[in-house]
Design an enzyme around this catalytic site. Structure first.
Site, PDB file in Angstrom:
ATOM      1  N   SER A 160      -0.619   0.795   0.328  1.00  0.00           N
ATOM      2  CA  SER A 160      -1.236  -0.730   0.192  1.00  0.00           C
ATOM      3  C   SER A 160      -2.483  -0.420  -0.288  1.00  0.00           C
ATOM      4  CB  SER A 160      -1.329  -1.168   1.706  1.00  0.00           C
ATOM      5  OG  SER A 160      -1.761  -2.314   1.675  1.00  0.00           O
ATOM      6  N   ASP A 233       8.847  -5.704   3.441  1.00  0.00           N
ATOM      7  CA  ASP A 233       7.070  -5.976   3.717  1.00  0.00           C
ATOM      8  C   ASP A 233       6.921  -7.372   4.005  1.00  0.00           C
ATOM      9  OD1 ASP A 233       4.374  -5.899   3.371  1.00  0.00           O
ATOM     10  OD2 ASP A 233       4.571  -4.003   2.017  1.00  0.00           O
ATOM     11  N   HIS A 264       5.749  -3.148   6.058  1.00  0.00           N
ATOM     12  CA  HIS A 264       4.514  -2.658   5.436  1.00  0.00           C
ATOM     13  C   HIS A 264       4.132  -1.576   5.846  1.00  0.00           C
ATOM     14  CE1 HIS A 264       0.983  -3.230   2.940  1.00  0.00           C
ATOM     15  NE2 HIS A 264       0.330  -3.126   4.037  1.00  0.00           N
TER      16      HIS A 264
END
Ligand SMILES: *[C@@H]1O[C@H](CO)[C@@H](O)[C@H](O)[C@H]1NC(C)=O
Ligand SMILES: *[C@@H]1O[C@H](CO)[C@@H](O)[C@H](O)[C@H]1NC(C)=O
Ligand SMILES: *[C@@H]1O[C@H](CO)[C@@H](O)[C@H](O)[C@H]1NC(C)=O
Length: 289
Positions: A160, A233, A264
């Protein structure tokens, strides 16, 4: 009467916009770098020994004077250690490096090492884009001066927001890296904000922590890149990863792996996650046992 009513409505709309703008401008670091979430993340950090891993923490001083902490897990036995690739890990926007120790399974599975890093957990300072880039560079300098680590193949891996840090670090130091792995990373913060906070979509020009990975990734010219994308996600739309893949022009290979049930934060729990990394490393970086 109607005029006055409209005027009030207008004042109200202006007040709300000003309030949202101030909030966004002032608190965007707190929103983006949620180092206090989950509660206790800045005071309690799990240790590698709790996962049966070598427990060594190093404290590095950045050039802007902050002490940052990192776990360094080196394989036992110098020969083995020198032959194992080093993975420098940049985690996502919440929690701390202790929360990511499950990923350090790479240590046992692929004989590699993990060095999670951040102005998070017990490290000093408040994370910012500029600060995290300095932290990453500090980590790289540590590796390049380390008697064992400096001889090993080097891989940057980021989840991320950590993916943005990894792309940035590799783009600025490409000759020092052998591979880049990114997981559920976004194109840029301004392109992500409308998805997460629809009410703020007209205020994205106030975003000063931009992390423009869609630009930076173009400066990765020859390092092979693995793209790991969770198709469920809920935070970063998977389209961001697909676009990063398309934009990348590296002459090294680009490998795409997606996980149909991944969200995620649980990509590493999906079937084939560690195998995808192992295969990529074996094909492009280093023959593993
Ligand atoms: C994210 O996943 C890690 C495992 O990789 C876990 O330890 C952590 O608690 C999770 N964080 C959140 C906020 O769900
Ligand atoms: C990526 O490029 C391929 C081939 O050019 C195209 O079919 C696809 O739609 C593109 N995807 C994105 C997300 O841009
Ligand atoms: C994803 O979840 C569905 C439904 O639970 C399951 O049938 C499928 O096998 C899963 N896919 C993978 C790749 O694990």
């Amino acid at each position: 009467m109607a005029m006055i009513y409209l005027l009030y409505l207008l004042y109200f709309a202006i007040a709300v916009t000003v309030a949202l703008s101030l909030l966004l401008y002032t608190y965007q670091c707190e929103l983006l770098y949620a180092s206090g979430f989950p509660t206790g993340s800045r005071s309690v950090v799990a240790r590698p020994s709790q996962f049966g891993l070598p427990d060594k923490e190093v404290i590095l001083v950045t050039k802007d004077g902050y002490k940052i902490r990192s776990y360094v897990m080196i394989q036992r036995g110098e020969d083995v250690a020198i032959q194992s690739p080093t993975v420098v890990c940049f985690h996502a926007h919440t929690g701390n490096m202790g929360h990511r120790l499950p990923i350090a399974q790479m240590y046992t599975k692929f004989r590699s090492r993990i060095l999670p890093l951040c102005s998070y957990g017990l490290s000093e300072g408040r994370p910012t884009e500029k600060g995290l880039k300095i932290d990453a560079q500090t980590m790289l300098e540590y590796i390049k001066q380390h008697p064992i680590l400096k001889h090993t193949k080097l891989i940057a891996y980021g989840q991320s927001l950590g993916g943005s840090v990894a792309i940035s670090l590799v783009s600025r130091n490409e000759d020092k890296f052998d591979a880049l792995i990114i997981e559920n990373t976004f194109l840029s913060v301004p392109l992500l904000v409308p998805h997460i906070f629809p009410a703020l979509r007209h205020l994205v020009y106030l975003v000063h922590q931009t992390w423009k990975s869609y630009k930076t990734i173009k400066y990765v010219h020859h390092v092979p890149i693995l793209f790991l994308s969770s198709l469920k996600d809920e935070l970063v739309p998977p389209g961001h990863m697909a676009k990063l893949y398309n934009i990348s022009q590296t002459s090294g290979v680009k490998v795409w792996r997606d996980f149909e049930n991944g969200t995620h934060n649980d990509t590493c729990m999906q079937n084939g996650f560690f195998e995808s990394i192992a295969e990529f490393v074996r094909d492009n970086v280093w023959e593993l046992d």
